[in-house]
Design an enzyme around this catalytic site. Structure first.
Site, PDB file in Angstrom:
ATOM      1  N   LYS A  22      -6.736  10.351  42.476  1.00  0.00           N
ATOM      2  CA  LYS A  22      -5.709  10.729  41.502  1.00  0.00           C
ATOM      3  C   LYS A  22      -4.415  11.162  42.192  1.00  0.00           C
ATOM      4  O   LYS A  22      -3.328  10.683  41.865  1.00  0.00           O
ATOM      5  CB  LYS A  22      -6.225  11.866  40.619  1.00  0.00           C
ATOM      6  CG  LYS A  22      -5.176  12.495  39.712  1.00  0.00           C
ATOM      7  CD  LYS A  22      -5.733  13.651  38.921  1.00  0.00           C
ATOM      8  CE  LYS A  22      -5.715  14.958  39.668  1.00  0.00           C
ATOM      9  NZ  LYS A  22      -4.418  15.662  39.568  1.00  0.00           N
ATOM     10  N   ASN A  23      -4.534  12.069  43.149  1.00  0.00           N
ATOM     11  CA  ASN A  23      -3.336  12.651  43.748  1.00  0.00           C
ATOM     12  C   ASN A  23      -2.575  11.664  44.626  1.00  0.00           C
ATOM     13  O   ASN A  23      -1.374  11.833  44.847  1.00  0.00           O
ATOM     14  CB  ASN A  23      -3.702  13.912  44.531  1.00  0.00           C
ATOM     15  CG  ASN A  23      -4.123  15.051  43.620  1.00  0.00           C
ATOM     16  OD1 ASN A  23      -3.714  15.115  42.462  1.00  0.00           O
ATOM     17  ND2 ASN A  23      -4.957  15.946  44.118  1.00  0.00           N
ATOM     18  N   CYS A 116       5.615  27.130  34.961  1.00  0.00           N
ATOM     19  CA  CYS A 116       5.923  27.433  36.356  1.00  0.00           C
ATOM     20  C   CYS A 116       7.371  27.847  36.506  1.00  0.00           C
ATOM     21  O   CYS A 116       8.268  27.173  36.005  1.00  0.00           O
ATOM     22  CB  CYS A 116       5.663  26.208  37.235  1.00  0.00           C
ATOM     23  SG  CYS A 116       6.119  26.439  38.959  1.00  0.00           S
ATOM     24  N   ARG A 121       3.556  28.265  41.978  1.00  0.00           N
ATOM     25  CA  ARG A 121       3.226  26.945  42.501  1.00  0.00           C
ATOM     26  C   ARG A 121       4.541  26.456  43.077  1.00  0.00           C
ATOM     27  O   ARG A 121       5.462  26.115  42.333  1.00  0.00           O
ATOM     28  CB  ARG A 121       2.742  26.028  41.367  1.00  0.00           C
ATOM     29  CG  ARG A 121       1.537  26.553  40.614  1.00  0.00           C
ATOM     30  CD  ARG A 121       0.255  26.319  41.357  1.00  0.00           C
ATOM     31  NE  ARG A 121      -0.042  24.914  41.492  1.00  0.00           N
ATOM     32  CZ  ARG A 121      -0.716  24.183  40.588  1.00  0.00           C
ATOM     33  NH1 ARG A 121      -1.134  24.743  39.482  1.00  0.00           N
ATOM     34  NH2 ARG A 121      -0.963  22.913  40.807  1.00  0.00           N
ATOM     35  N   ASP A 304      -9.148  22.737  45.818  1.00  0.00           N
ATOM     36  CA  ASP A 304      -9.657  21.971  44.679  1.00  0.00           C
ATOM     37  C   ASP A 304     -11.184  21.857  44.665  1.00  0.00           C
ATOM     38  O   ASP A 304     -11.755  21.298  43.730  1.00  0.00           O
ATOM     39  CB  ASP A 304      -9.054  20.559  44.664  1.00  0.00           C
ATOM     40  CG  ASP A 304      -7.669  20.532  44.061  1.00  0.00           C
ATOM     41  OD1 ASP A 304      -7.219  21.560  43.529  1.00  0.00           O
ATOM     42  OD2 ASP A 304      -7.010  19.468  44.115  1.00  0.00           O
ATOM     43  N   ARG A 396      -8.529  14.428  33.077  1.00  0.00           N
ATOM     44  CA  ARG A 396      -7.290  14.328  33.846  1.00  0.00           C
ATOM     45  C   ARG A 396      -7.564  13.862  35.270  1.00  0.00           C
ATOM     46  O   ARG A 396      -6.723  13.193  35.872  1.00  0.00           O
ATOM     47  CB  ARG A 396      -6.576  15.680  33.896  1.00  0.00           C
ATOM     48  CG  ARG A 396      -5.926  16.122  32.610  1.00  0.00           C
ATOM     49  CD  ARG A 396      -5.122  17.401  32.826  1.00  0.00           C
ATOM     50  NE  ARG A 396      -4.277  17.265  34.000  1.00  0.00           N
ATOM     51  CZ  ARG A 396      -4.259  18.132  35.019  1.00  0.00           C
ATOM     52  NH1 ARG A 396      -5.036  19.182  35.022  1.00  0.00           N
ATOM     53  NH2 ARG A 396      -3.446  17.917  36.043  1.00  0.00           N
TER      54      ARG A 396
END
Length: 420
Positions: A22-23, A116, A121, A304, A396
């Site tokens: 995903k990332n 945010c 973050r 994660d 997600r």
């Protein structure tokens, strides 16, 4: 809305394939802004976040098709140099369009990511980097607005290594006049994937995979194709699914070198690990040993995977400590795990976990992506039935995780619900 119904008692066994990361995909898709032409991304995971990024880029003027894990992008020039709040609020990675828009068009308007400010973050690192490249930046009605006639190569030193800021800065600097030096860059596989892709497009980036990147500005880039690397967090999550049920599983189509920190800790916890070129096999012993973990930037233990590790330690034979050095308040899963009978207390950025003999099924609620994964893992061994609500969080970042768990023997089903 959907929820998972999980019934315990199954030791997982068998083989399962890992999806694309995903990332990595979320960093690669915005790079298409930098050049006209046709791009193809193979091994693309079918995730909510992937579709969110596609909707954003489509709204900006790209033509995109997504089927059979293949994304085809046609870019004839961006028509709208803006990432509206309605898109960005769904996914923080939308900030990745900032760098390439500014680099190619000299202007970018991107909504501040939902929830945010500048600090927690660190979006401030993105802003500071493009300012050093010569952009003027200001905040207006919740939007970051950046302008620059021509970005100038410079030296950028991140006070902490950041995946997002490194990716955005690389894309922002590909057309900058002269040379840009990035010190203390993120070295995660997802950063490396974007850097290699930019070079495929004609960029000149050296030092890839190290904390020191050098980007020599070029006049233009061209389209290219790419295969998405395997998702190391999905791989780690499925390995812990095998471990927590004290099963024997094999994950395939992965890159074991991306999993070193996780595999070492699993070995310390009493599991045998066998590594091949593109697979990892886990075999369980008689009991789960307690192992302390501290999250660190790559190649350390990933934040994660913190929630998933706490689930495993919740039934370990003894006490352990899990410290998150990346996000100090990332423990929303702990109260829900305690509802399942876990014995966990949090002080500061450390969870103190006393392993219990068994967890007991209950109704629990997902609060974020990785917290959701930890609840599913706990549900695999919780006595009786566990219901996990709000599983849209899982969608997600995990591609139909219930199907992969079913293929390993788990008793899990997705059902529609009115509960929220």
């Amino acid at each position: 809305m959907y929820k998972f119904i999980i019934r315990s008692g199954k030791r997982l066994s068998g083989e399962v394939e890992i999806s694309g990361a995903k990332n990595a995909l979320l960093g690669l898709l915005p790079a298409t802004i930098l050049a006209n032409g046709e791009f193809t991304f193979y091994n693309s995971p079918e995730l909510i976040d992937a579709y969110s990024m596609i909707k954003l880029l489509t709204n900006m003027g790209e033509e995109i098709e997504f089927e059979n894990h293949t994304i085809k992008v046609k870019n004839n020039g961006i028509k709208l140099l803006e990432a509206p709040y309605e898109y960005v609020k769904k996914m923080r990675a939308s900030i990745y369009v900032l760098g390439p828009m500014l680099a190619r068009y000299g202007y970018a308007k991107v909504s501040m990511p939902g929830g945010c400010a500048w600090g927690p973050r660190p979006i401030n690192l993105h802003i500071e980097a493009i300012q050093k490249l010569g952009a003027s930046v200001y905040i207006e009605q919740g939007y970051i607005i950046a302008k620059a006639d021509k970005l100038q190569g410079t030296k950028i030193i991140f006070n902490i290594p950041s995946v997002g800021a490194t990716v955005n800065t690389m894309m922002a600097s590909v057309f900058a006049k002269g040379t840009t030096l990035i010190s203390n860059a993120g070295i995660e596989p997802e950063v490396t994937a974007v850097a290699k892709f930019l070079n495929k497009m004609g960029a000149k980036i050296s030092g890839i995979g190290s904390k020191f990147l050098e980007i020599e500005g070029v006049d233009e880039l061209h389209s290219a194709d790419e295969t998405i690397i395997p998702d190391r967090i999905e791989a780690g999550t499925l390995l812990i699914a095998g471990a927590i049920t004290q099963g024997n599983i094999k994950i395939k189509k992965c890159q074991p070198e991306h999993l070193d920190a996780i595999l070492l800790k699993l070995n310390d916890a009493g599991f045998e690990i066998f590594i091949g070129e593109d697979f990892v096999e886990l075999k369980s012993g008689n009991k789960i040993l307690p192992v302390n973990v501290e999250t660190e930037v790559y190649p350390g233990f990933p934040t994660d995977m913190q929630a998933q590790w706490i689930s495993l330690m919740s039934i370990a034979d003894g006490a352990s400590e899990v410290t998150d050095n990346i996000y100090h308040d990332r423990f929303n899963h702990v109260p829900e795990l305690n509802r399942l009978g876990a014995n966990i207390t949090v002080k500061g950025n450390t969870a103190f976990v006393k392993g219990v003999e068994k967890l007991k099924g209950a109704k629990v609620m997902s609060t974020d992506l990785r917290a959701s994964a930890s609840l599913v893992l706990a549900g695999l061994v919780a006595e009786g039935t566990t219901e996990v609500l709000r599983i849209y969080h899982l969608d997600r970042g995990y591609e139909r995780i219930e199907n992969k768990l079913k293929s390993l023997g788990a008793d899990i089903e997705r059902i529609q619900t009115d509960e929220y």
